[in-house]
Write an enzyme that holds these catalytic residues in place. Structure first.
Site, short mmCIF file in Angstrom:
data_model
loop_
_atom_site.label_atom_id
_atom_site.label_comp_id
_atom_site.label_asym_id
_atom_site.label_seq_id
_atom_site.Cartn_x
_atom_site.Cartn_y
_atom_site.Cartn_z
N HIS A 24 -67.25 -0.95 -30.64
CA HIS A 24 -67.60 -0.65 -32.03
C HIS A 24 -68.99 -1.14 -32.43
O HIS A 24 -69.18 -1.69 -33.52
CB HIS A 24 -66.54 -1.22 -32.97
CG HIS A 24 -65.19 -0.55 -32.88
ND1 HIS A 24 -65.02 0.73 -32.43
CD2 HIS A 24 -63.94 -1.01 -33.17
CE1 HIS A 24 -63.73 1.05 -32.45
NE2 HIS A 24 -63.05 0.00 -32.89
N HIS A 46 -63.11 3.61 -39.75
CA HIS A 46 -62.01 2.81 -39.21
C HIS A 46 -60.99 2.42 -40.29
O HIS A 46 -60.50 1.29 -40.30
CB HIS A 46 -62.57 1.58 -38.50
CG HIS A 46 -61.72 1.07 -37.38
ND1 HIS A 46 -60.42 0.64 -37.55
CD2 HIS A 46 -61.97 0.94 -36.06
CE1 HIS A 46 -59.94 0.24 -36.39
NE2 HIS A 46 -60.85 0.42 -35.46
N GLU A 67 -59.19 7.55 -35.58
CA GLU A 67 -60.64 7.50 -35.54
C GLU A 67 -61.18 8.74 -34.83
O GLU A 67 -61.02 8.88 -33.63
CB GLU A 67 -61.09 6.24 -34.80
CG GLU A 67 -60.53 4.95 -35.40
CD GLU A 67 -60.41 3.85 -34.35
OE1 GLU A 67 -61.43 3.51 -33.72
OE2 GLU A 67 -59.30 3.34 -34.14
C1 GLA Z 1 -60.03 0.29 -32.15
C2 GLA Z 1 -59.83 -0.16 -30.77
C3 GLA Z 1 -58.72 -1.12 -30.80
C4 GLA Z 1 -59.03 -2.26 -31.73
C5 GLA Z 1 -59.24 -1.78 -33.07
C6 GLA Z 1 -59.59 -2.91 -33.98
O1 GLA Z 1 -58.99 1.08 -32.56
O2 GLA Z 1 -59.57 0.87 -29.87
O3 GLA Z 1 -58.50 -1.59 -29.53
O4 GLA Z 1 -60.19 -2.88 -31.32
O5 GLA Z 1 -60.26 -0.81 -33.02
O6 GLA Z 1 -58.79 -4.02 -33.79
#
Ligand code: GLA
Length: 403
Positions: free
Chosen positions: A138, A212, A357
């Site tokens: 991210h 997110h 997402e």
């Molecule tokens: C995304 C990732 C997860 C986790 C979330 C936040 O969905 O794929 O593994 O990191 O973000 O916790």
């Protein structure tokens, strides 16, 4: 047309700067209030956009975070359906930073993981912070979710909106090129939250922006909220395949059919129905934390596809996700463990919310067979996702008609 509200730093905002956007739609409204102060003294605002139906979307320019989203249920009751905090401090707390769930945030420059925090471009290896075991997640330690974006309100035929802009300098978190990012949030009068992403760069660089938000369509602050989870939400995902992952949640490169696996959401299925199945992929994700390959057959890359549909058992609320992106990460909130208490005092227990997402596939910069995430100078990255809210009168508690 509503004039842009200037974002004034350094002074306390008038608590409620109300502006009536008049005309036929009496209820359309944009409010700007104070949300908190960053450690460097910057004042951070909270914008609340109200549409002609009375739905409300609250966004802060810190991280471009969607803080609240109130939409009606089958009986017309408005409730907040996204996880988050009442004040900026919640997002800045040490506990939150340790858990790092990215509640409601804009993710950049690269949503999801890049293996080993490395990729090469034209023979040069670029090194990124590894903030998820050995991998980059991210956008890094200080991704776009932790930046103060510039904000400008907008009101037009599409709805009430907020335009956020950010300059990410050359070398930011290891990424090449100066990137100009622009995200417009729009709340339309038919209860859709539309997110338009745009970016340009002065050097070739990977870009994969996403949102997110964690949803719990039965409401996050009401009486039922504490102790509830999303396992009874029914989910449909328009994908025949997903990208299986290794132990570090990096795609192996395979596009695997969902048929006869717990990843088959082509028909509406309760999330909890197979989440504890004996399955290596589910074990690696500690539940669902996987990228689905959306069925975009016959569509141009700028056309929207219906990626997913989420239906809540008790409230009858329905959310459809439409996107121009090729992938969808379905994350079932597996890392929520009750250590965070959010809006209205609700404890965010295991799988209390889920994220959908929209994105390009994880680790694309290292996967030549995946759709490219490279943005070239002179080109404009463009992407759109819509979260469309409605209700399912047949699933409302009081209107159950069959079995
Ligand atoms: C995304 C990732 C997860 C986790 C979330 C936040 O969905 O794929 O593994 O990191 O973000 O916790």
């Amino acid at each position: 047309m509503l004039a842009a509200l200037p974002l004034v730093a350094g002074i306390a905002f008038a608590q409620e700067t109300k502006q009536d956007v008049t005309g036929m739609e009496q209820q359309r409204n944009i409010e700007q209030g104070a949300f908190g102060t960053l450690p460097d003294g910057s004042e951070v605002a909270l914008y609340t956009l109200t549409n002609a139906q009375g739905a409300r979307l609250s966004v802060t320019p810190y991280g471009g975070i969607i803080v609240a989203l109130e939409v009606p249920d089958a009986e017309g009751e408005f409730e907040d359906v996204v996880l988050g905090f009442d004040r900026l401090e919640g997002y800045l707390s040490e506990t939150y930073r340790q858990a790092n769930p990215y509640f409601g945030a804009l993710i950049g420059r690269y949503g999801n993981r890049i293996a080993g925090g490395k990729f090469s471009l034209d023979g040069k290896v670029h090194t990124l912070p590894t903030n998820d075991g050995d991998n980059h997640l991210h956008g890094g330690d200080r991704g776009f979710d932790r930046r103060l974006w510039k904000a400008e309100t907008v009101e037009d035929e599409r709805g009430v909106g907020l335009i956020l802009t950010l300059t990410s300098p050359d070398g930011d978190q290891g990424y090449p090129g100066e990137l100009q990012a622009r995200v417009r949030y729009t709340l339309s009068d038919d209860n859709a939250v539309i997110v338009d992403y745009e970016a340009t760069s002065d050097a070739t660089t990977p870009v994969n922006l996403t949102q997110h938000s964690y949803f719990n369509l039965d409401g996050v602050t009401g009486e039922r909220a504490d102790g509830d989870d999303i396992l009874d939400h029914r989910l449909t995902i328009n994908a025949d395949a997903f990208t299986p992952v290794d132990e570090g949640l990096i795609p192996t490169g395979e596009l695997r059919s969902v048929a006869q696996t717990p990843f088959d959401f082509r028909k509406p299925t309760a999330i909890g129905e197979r989440i504890e199945a004996d399955n290596t992929q589910l074990a690696r994700g500690k539940g669902y934390d996987h990228n689905f390959v959306l069925d975009r057959d016959g569509l141009d890359e700028n056309e929207l596809v219906t990626a997913a549909r989420l239906e809540a058992e008790h409230s009858g609320r329905v959310m459809e996700v439409l996107t121009t992106e090729p992938g969808l990460q379905f994350y079932s909130g597996n890392f929520l463990d009750g250590s965070l208490t959010g809006k209205g005092g609700t404890t965010y227990g295991h799988r209390f919310g889920l994220a959908l997402e929209t994105q390009h596939f994880p680790d694309s910069p290292n996967q030549p067979d995946f759709p490219s995430t490279l943005l070239q100078p002179g080109e404009t990255y463009q992407s759109q996702t819509r979260y469309v809210f409605s209700t399912n009168s047949t699933t409302g508690e009081s209107e159950t008609t069959s079995n």
